[in-house]
Structure formats: structure tokens, C-alpha cells
Design a protein around this motif. Structure first.
Motif, short mmCIF file in Angstrom:
data_model
loop_
_atom_site.label_atom_id
_atom_site.label_comp_id
_atom_site.label_asym_id
_atom_site.label_seq_id
_atom_site.Cartn_x
_atom_site.Cartn_y
_atom_site.Cartn_z
N MET A 196 0.87 -1.34 0.01
CA MET A 196 -0.14 0.14 0.19
C MET A 196 0.89 1.19 -0.05
SD MET A 196 -3.18 1.08 0.20
CE MET A 196 -4.22 -0.32 0.90
N LEU A 197 0.38 2.19 -0.84
CA LEU A 197 1.05 3.30 -0.88
C LEU A 197 0.25 4.62 -0.42
CD1 LEU A 197 3.31 5.07 -3.47
CD2 LEU A 197 1.46 6.51 -2.75
N VAL A 198 0.71 5.41 0.59
CA VAL A 198 -0.02 6.33 1.05
C VAL A 198 0.62 7.79 0.82
CG1 VAL A 198 -0.58 7.48 3.45
CG2 VAL A 198 -0.90 5.22 2.93
N VAL A 199 -0.35 8.56 0.43
CA VAL A 199 0.02 9.96 0.04
C VAL A 199 -0.34 10.88 1.51
CG1 VAL A 199 -0.12 12.12 -1.28
CG2 VAL A 199 0.02 9.75 -2.15
N TRP A 200 0.56 11.59 2.05
CA TRP A 200 -0.09 12.38 3.30
C TRP A 200 0.41 13.68 2.96
CZ3 TRP A 200 3.33 13.80 7.84
CH2 TRP A 200 2.92 14.25 9.06
N CYS A 201 -0.46 14.77 3.50
CA CYS A 201 -0.19 16.22 3.30
C CYS A 201 -0.12 16.61 4.77
CB CYS A 201 -1.40 16.89 2.60
SG CYS A 201 -1.34 16.48 0.78
N PRO A 202 0.97 16.77 5.28
CA PRO A 202 1.09 17.31 6.79
C PRO A 202 0.20 18.43 7.31
CG PRO A 202 3.26 16.81 5.99
CD PRO A 202 2.24 16.86 4.73
N ASP A 203 -0.27 18.45 8.34
CA ASP A 203 -1.10 19.59 8.96
C ASP A 203 -2.17 20.17 7.83
OD1 ASP A 203 0.94 19.54 10.76
OD2 ASP A 203 2.09 20.97 8.93
N TRP A 204 -2.98 19.16 7.35
CA TRP A 204 -3.65 19.44 6.24
C TRP A 204 -4.95 20.39 6.66
CZ3 TRP A 204 -3.85 20.06 1.10
CH2 TRP A 204 -5.01 20.32 0.81
N PRO A 205 -5.51 20.26 7.66
CA PRO A 205 -6.58 21.37 8.08
C PRO A 205 -6.02 22.79 8.23
CG PRO A 205 -6.92 19.48 9.47
CD PRO A 205 -5.54 19.19 8.86
N ALA A 206 -4.93 22.99 8.75
CA ALA A 206 -4.37 24.38 8.80
C ALA A 206 -3.88 24.65 7.19
CB ALA A 206 -3.01 24.28 9.57
N VAL A 207 -3.31 23.72 6.43
CA VAL A 207 -2.99 24.13 5.08
C VAL A 207 -4.24 24.49 4.18
CG1 VAL A 207 -1.99 23.14 2.91
CG2 VAL A 207 -0.73 22.59 5.05
N ALA A 208 -5.50 23.66 4.29
CA ALA A 208 -6.43 23.97 3.78
C ALA A 208 -7.23 25.19 4.11
CB ALA A 208 -7.48 22.84 3.97
N ALA A 209 -7.31 25.65 5.44
CA ALA A 209 -7.60 26.87 5.83
C ALA A 209 -6.88 27.97 5.24
CB ALA A 209 -7.80 26.92 7.52
N GLY A 210 -5.62 27.83 5.19
CA GLY A 210 -4.58 28.63 4.47
C GLY A 210 -4.96 29.23 3.11
N LEU A 211 -5.41 28.01 2.56
CA LEU A 211 -5.34 28.14 0.90
C LEU A 211 -6.59 28.92 0.86
CD1 LEU A 211 -4.35 24.59 -0.15
CD2 LEU A 211 -3.01 26.79 -0.66
N ALA A 212 -7.93 28.50 1.76
CA ALA A 212 -9.11 29.09 1.31
C ALA A 212 -9.12 30.57 1.71
CB ALA A 212 -10.07 28.50 2.29
N ALA A 213 -8.26 31.12 2.75
CA ALA A 213 -8.19 32.37 3.19
C ALA A 213 -6.92 33.29 2.65
CB ALA A 213 -8.17 32.61 4.61
N ALA A 214 -6.37 32.49 1.53
CA ALA A 214 -5.32 33.21 1.06
C ALA A 214 -4.24 33.62 1.70
CB ALA A 214 -5.69 34.29 -0.02
N VAL A 215 -3.85 32.84 2.96
CA VAL A 215 -2.95 33.18 3.83
C VAL A 215 -1.60 32.73 3.47
CG1 VAL A 215 -2.29 33.08 6.24
CG2 VAL A 215 -4.53 33.30 5.74
N PRO A 216 -0.50 33.23 3.30
CA PRO A 216 0.59 32.66 2.94
C PRO A 216 1.32 31.74 3.63
CG PRO A 216 0.62 35.40 2.86
CD PRO A 216 -0.34 34.96 3.35
N ALA A 217 2.05 30.74 2.90
CA ALA A 217 2.37 29.49 3.89
C ALA A 217 3.33 29.87 4.93
CB ALA A 217 2.82 28.45 2.74
N HIS A 218 4.11 30.81 4.82
CA HIS A 218 5.20 31.11 5.70
C HIS A 218 4.65 31.80 6.99
CE1 HIS A 218 4.86 35.27 3.75
NE2 HIS A 218 5.22 35.78 5.02
N LEU A 219 3.30 32.23 6.89
CA LEU A 219 2.84 32.97 8.18
C LEU A 219 2.26 31.68 9.21
CD1 LEU A 219 0.93 35.81 6.78
CD2 LEU A 219 3.05 35.87 7.79
N PRO A 220 2.50 31.79 10.50
CA PRO A 220 1.89 30.75 11.58
C PRO A 220 0.43 30.77 11.51
CG PRO A 220 2.83 32.65 12.58
CD PRO A 220 2.94 33.21 11.19
#
Length: 516
Positions: free
Chosen positions: A1-25
Motif C-alpha cells: 500500500m502506498l499512502v500520500v500524506w499532506c502534513p497539517d492538512w486542516p491548517a494548510v486547507a484553511a490557509g489556502l481558502a483564506a489566501a494566507v501565505p504559507a510562511h505565516l503561522p
């Protein structure tokens, strides 16, 4: 089985939806606690489970988001689509994590390492997010391998898992926190130590949940490899006229369709662990996705995944969005297990003397009432945090997530101790409380009783002698409020004896609740 994992996805998705730059906490909070945070936030000292105040004290520039499962699933759809361009059989485990059989794709692209590198480039270029790849025997082992960007040789998963901490068993949606805590207190600190126990000892001490966790710790699948082939009539088709092109309409449809799908499986003694969602648009476009679940799906779990998938399809970027609404939908049980594997929820399992058939009929009736009167017409109660008995009960519309917004185990100064009143009045009932001299009991400046209560008079009844009492418990006013409340518990003489909860507010006594 191969697994693709996107770390911290809820925070990543929230940042993408709100257009928050990835370098900001950034961090995602639920019930005022951190459930996910970005790498910059972790570098500043923010951790999962931390209170919001503590997190913001360590990182004042922290961007705060609320949990939104629909947002997480919608933005994860491009990641699944990107992986699907290189490998077939993609299964979404949860937003942020997907699995795919490795043999076919690895043979085509020249090995597992080459496939992993291609998938990381594909996800980064196509979906614009970073991911980690793991390969191992079974979903659990592959998930932990993805956390470490490791490719485990075939047959070596048990050795790979052995030195890892026992807390790895407590994966999201696994509900093993209590089991893991017990294992740690028993001295079983690693997966290898737990796997070294015999199955007989594990079952006798920890029951079936412990046996499933023991299989995972030993590098085995959570369920045996043999599956019952679902009968073809268990798939549930649905046509829409006019086609569905709004997420809110799809969410309402998902509830009734999920109940129908689950009832069909239950009639055959089955429960679904892999759900296939197949849709056809009005223009003939074919959309499909398979969701894999560690636990058998409940009707609510099925409805959630259908809703998430529709959000991913209907709210995608213009280039990925279907050109027309969904005209046909089919739910397919890709994998099933025996129905007794299902952890049943409200009214289920005979706890209230109701059969499964009665339970399903009651659920359909409530959904029907919602269809006639609106989604805010049927509620269930959730025990939440608060000081008074009325504050601790929150009503949730039927079908919505029954989650506490304020942790009930948190310290609430002035909270009434157990037990809580069996009856809480919507409108407080006036009462008179007097001491042994016949004077009304009031409060001092220090909010203490002027004298022990001796007699309590309730409306429409004769005054009763006080046999015993407890308190007072002082409740400070909310921010911006004035005054304070004082509660006492009183046991009154009579046939039968009566226990009540009295509250002193604005210079008067009222009955807030009664005990059985």
C-alpha cells in the motif's frame, strides 16, 4: 500500500481558502484547542491540544481558523485528482490522507522509489501543496511510513513498527485514546512490546478493540484479508431532476440517501468500510471517488463523505469543476464487513429496547420531519461545558455533528457538582427561603448566607422543613454582566422527600431544578 500524506492538512486547507501565505503561522481550533497547526506555528511553540490563549501567547501573530471538514475535503479533491492521473485505485482515507495499491503503478514507473518521487512532483505541481509518501504492508503501516517518508520492504512492516511509540495507535478517527493511555500505564511503551503479547491475553484483557489494535501493532491489517462480495442490489442509485448544482441541496439529499444505503446493508448483516461515490453530470461527465474508512461507516459518516465529495466537485477551480449539475448518483459498497463490527450510536444496540428496524424507522421519520418543517425542527442534546445545568445542555439539529464546543471536563469556577437536577425549568419558579427565626435568608457582602435555611415555601404547596442542604456555590457574572448568582441544594421533608436546586438572583430565590 502506498499512502500520500499532506502534513497539517486542516491548517494548510484553511490557509489556502483564506489566501494566507504559507510562511505565516496558522492554526485550526476546535472547542478552543489546537487541532492542527502549520510548520511556522510549531516552530514558535504551538502544539496540538494547546489552548487558544496559550498558543497566542507563544505566537502573537498566529492566524486563527475554525474547523471546517467541508473545506478540508473540498480542497483535498485536487490532490486526489493529481494522484489519480498517475495511479489507479485511489482511496481517500480522510482529507489530507489517501491510499493507493502500489504494485501496478510501481511496476509501470520503474519501482516504488521512482513512483514516490513522481507523485510528490505531481501533487506539488498540480495541486500546489507539499506531501510525503510512505509504502508498507497495510494502511496503518503505510500511514506511519508516510509520516517518516519511508519505503518499507515487503514483509518488514512489523520490524519497522516495533520501535515506534504506542501512541501511534491513536490515529485520527480511531478512538483509541483510552486504550493507548491504559497500555502506557501498564508499561507497554512501544508497538513491538504490545505486538509481543499473545492474542489470547490481549482479547481477555482488552476485548475486541484491543485485538484490532494488536493486529495493527504486529503489521497486520485491522480486519482479516477475506471480504464478503457485496450483492449487486446493495448499490443505491439516485436520479435528480433538475440536476444538483448546489452543495446545500446535495447535503440535504445525502442524509436521506445515506439512511437508505445503510439500511440496505444492515438488512444483509453488513456494514461498509470502503464507499464508492459515482456521479454523472447532465453533460455526461463521469465523476468517481472511493473513500476508505478504518471503522465501518454509520449513516452520518456516509452522509458526511457524500457531502464532502460534492463540495470537492462543485466548488473546485473552474478548470476542474464539472460543466453541469449532477444528474445521477450511485453509492457502491466497495468493501463490507459483518454488521456486528459497527459501533452503533444513538438508540442503537438495544440500550433503549429498540430493534434495529425500529431505530431505522425512527431515523427516517426524523429526516422526514426535517423535510417538511426544515432542518431546525428536530434536535438532539449534547452535554457541553458550563456552570449551571441549563448551560451544559446544547441542542443540535438532527444529522449535524454532535460535538462539544466547550470541553465539559474543563474547570468551571462555581460549577454545580454532580449529580445534576433531573428536571430543569425553562422559566425559574419563585420560592421563599427562611431561617429558624422566620426571617428571609439573604446574602452577605461576601456572598455567604445570612443564616442556614430552615423552611422553603414553593408555589401552591405548604412550607416544608429543610432536612439537609449543601452550598453555596457562587457564579460570577459573565463579561459585561452585573451581579452574581448563588446556588444551594436543599432536601425538603415530606412524603415523598423533595430535593431542589435553589438560586439567589437579584434579591430573590427561585427553583432552578428538581432532583429525582
Amino acid at each position: 500500500m502506498l499512502v500520500v500524506w499532506c502534513p497539517d492538512w486542516p491548517a494548510v486547507a484553511a490557509g489556502l481558502a483564506a489566501a494566507v501565505p504559507a510562511h505565516l503561522p496558522a492554526a485550526v481550533f476546535s472547542a478552543n484547542r489546537v487541532v492542527a497547526c502549520s510548520a511556522p506555528a510549531r516552530a514558535a511553540g504551538v502544539r496540538r491540544g494547546m489552548r487558544r490563549r496559550d498558543a497566542q501567547s507563544r505566537c502573537p501573530e498566529l492566524t486563527v481558523f475554525a474547523t471546517d471538514e467541508g473545506r478540508d475535503a473540498r480542497l483535498f479533491e485536487p490532490v486526489a485528482a493529481a494522484v489519480e492521473e498517475l495511479a489507479v485505485g485511489v482511496e481517500v482515507v480522510r482529507p489530507g490522507l489517501l491510499a493507493v495499491p502500489v504494485d501496478g503503478a510501481a511496476g509501470y514507473f520503474g519501482g516504488e522509489q521512482a513512483l514516490a518521487e513522481l507523485l510528490m512532483d505531481q501533487v506539488s505541481g498540480r495541486a500546489g501543496v507539499e506531501c510525503q509518501i510512505g509504502v508498507a504492508d497495510g494502511l496503518f503501516g503505510a500511514t506511519l511510513a508516510a509520516h517518516r517518508s519511508a519505503i518499507v520492504d515487503r514483509g518488514s512492516t512489523k520490524d519497522f513498527l516495533a520501535p515506534l511509540g504506542i501512541t501511534e495507535l491513536d490515529q485520527p478517527e480511531s478512538d483509541r485514546a483510552e486504550l493507548v493511555d491504559l497500555l502506557r500505564r501498564l508499561g507497554l511503551r512501544t508497538l513491538g512490546a504490545f505486538a509481543a503479547l499473545t492474542e489470547r491475553d490481549v482479547v481477555s484483557r482488552f476485548g475486541n478493540p484491543g485485538l484490532l489494535a494488536h493486529r495493527l501493532a504486529g503489521g497486520l491489517s485491522e480486519r482479516p484479508p477475506h471480504r464478503r462480495r457485496p450483492p449487486p442490489e446493495l448499490s443505491v442509485p439516485k436520479e435528480f431532476d433538475p440536476p444538483l448544482d448546489r452543495v446545500d441541496a446535495a447535503a440535504f439529499m445525502a442524509r436521506t440517501l445515506a439512511e437508505r444505503f445503510h439500511a440496505g446493508l444492515a438488512a444483509h448483516g453488513l456494514a461498509c468500510t470502503r464507499l464508492g461515490i459515482y456521479a454523472t453530470t447532465e453533460n455526461g461527465e463521469e465523476l468517481s471517488r472511493v473513500w476508505r474508512c478504518a471503522e465501518p461507516l454509520t449513516p452520518q459518516g456516509i452522509a458526511d463523505r457524500v457531502r464532502w465529495q460534492f463540495e470537492g466537485w462543485l466548488r473546485a477551480d473552474v478548470r476542474d469543476r464539472p460543466t453541469a449539475g449532477v444528474a445521477r448518483l450511485r453509492l457502491e459498497p466497495e468493501e463490507t464487513v459483518e454488521g456486528n463490527s459497527l459501533q452503533l450510536g444513538l438508540w442503537r444496540g438495544g440500550a433503549h429496547g429498540m430493534s434495529d428496524e425500529q431505530d431505522e424507522r425512527a431515523g427516517r421519520a426524523l429526516v422526514r420531519v426535517q423535510g417538511l418543517l426544515g432542518p431546525e425542527s428536530v434536535f438532539t442534546a449534547v452535554l457541553d461545558g458550563g456552570r449551571g445545568p441549563a448551560e451544559r445542555v446544547r441542542l443540535v439539529p438532527w444529522g449535524d455533528q454532535r460535538e462539544a464546543t466547550s470541553p465539559p471536563e474543563t474547570a468551571w469556577p462555581g460549577r454545580l457538582p454532580q449529580p445534576s437536577p433531573a428536571t430543569v425549568f425553562a422559566e425559574p419558579v419563585p420560592a421563599r427561603v427562611k431561617d429558624a427565626a422566620g426571617e428571609e435568608v439573604s446574602l452577605t457582602r461576601r456572598r455567604e448566607l445570612t443564616a442556614p435555611p430552615s423552611v422553603v415555601a414553593l408555589p401552591g404547596t405548604k412550607p416544608r422543613q429543610v432536612l439537609d442542604w449543601a452550598g453555596p456555590w457562587v457564579v460570577e457574572p459573565r463579561w459585561g454582566g452585573t451581579g452574581s448568582q448563588v446556588r444551594i441544594q436543599v432536601l425538603l421533608a415530606g412524603e415523598p422527600a423533595l430535593a431542589v436546586l435553589l438560586t439567589r438572583t437579584d434579591e430573590k430565590w427561585t427553583v432552578e431544578g428538581m432532583y429525582d
